[in-house]
Scaffold this active site. Sequence first.
Site, short mmCIF file in Angstrom:
data_model
loop_
_atom_site.label_atom_id
_atom_site.label_comp_id
_atom_site.label_asym_id
_atom_site.label_seq_id
_atom_site.Cartn_x
_atom_site.Cartn_y
_atom_site.Cartn_z
CB CYS A 176 -1.00 -0.03 1.16
SG CYS A 176 -2.36 1.16 0.94
CG HIS A 219 -3.91 -3.39 2.63
ND1 HIS A 219 -2.96 -3.05 3.56
CD2 HIS A 219 -4.48 -2.24 2.21
CE1 HIS A 219 -2.94 -1.73 3.70
NE2 HIS A 219 -3.85 -1.21 2.89
CD GLU A 235 -2.13 -6.20 5.10
OE1 GLU A 235 -2.30 -5.01 5.41
OE2 GLU A 235 -1.55 -6.55 4.04
#
Length: 201
Positions: A79, A183, A185
Amino acid sequence: MTVGIIDYGCGNLFSLRSSFSRIGARATVTSDKAELIKCDRIVLPGVGAFPEAMQKLNGAELVGTVRDMAAGTPLLGICLGMQMLFDRSSEFGECDGLGMIKGNVVPLDCAAVGLKVPQMGWNALKIDKGCPLFKYTRNGDYVYFVHSYHAVNCGESVTATVDYGGDVTAAVSCGHVFGTQFHPEKSGEVGLNILRAFTEL
């Protein structure tokens, strides 16, 4: 194998560490240069504004460490962390980045086509060329974005885009340096597979 997640005050550190743990990778969150140097992979996360993040990375005296390590150690910027890899950003005025990948970071301009800024939510990847980060990823797989700025003029470093009022840079690579605007995650199994591929580089 150890993944070093750089702690400089601007990132989703513990969700990242949890994601690496889920794929069986050992990850450490640290701002200690000596500890980072021992890591086999490094991750530069980032949330917030570009100038503040660069100021904090400089304040932690980690800019040189990141640049030196990336010459031989796989680095993943996520990001804002990806945006910091470029030459400069126009967020809140011109601000120099790490200069590790050619290109600039500018505001998303989607109002003419009725799209909201920031881009927030899921979008389908268009993988542009073979990149080891997408070893387990297919064209059309969905990943999660939250951003108001994007990278432009980055040429052959672009490895994936998404359609958001036109092609928007979603991922880049240059040598040992990789970046995702999305992202991993927060991107479910697709994101975990991208992190898995990163640990296998």
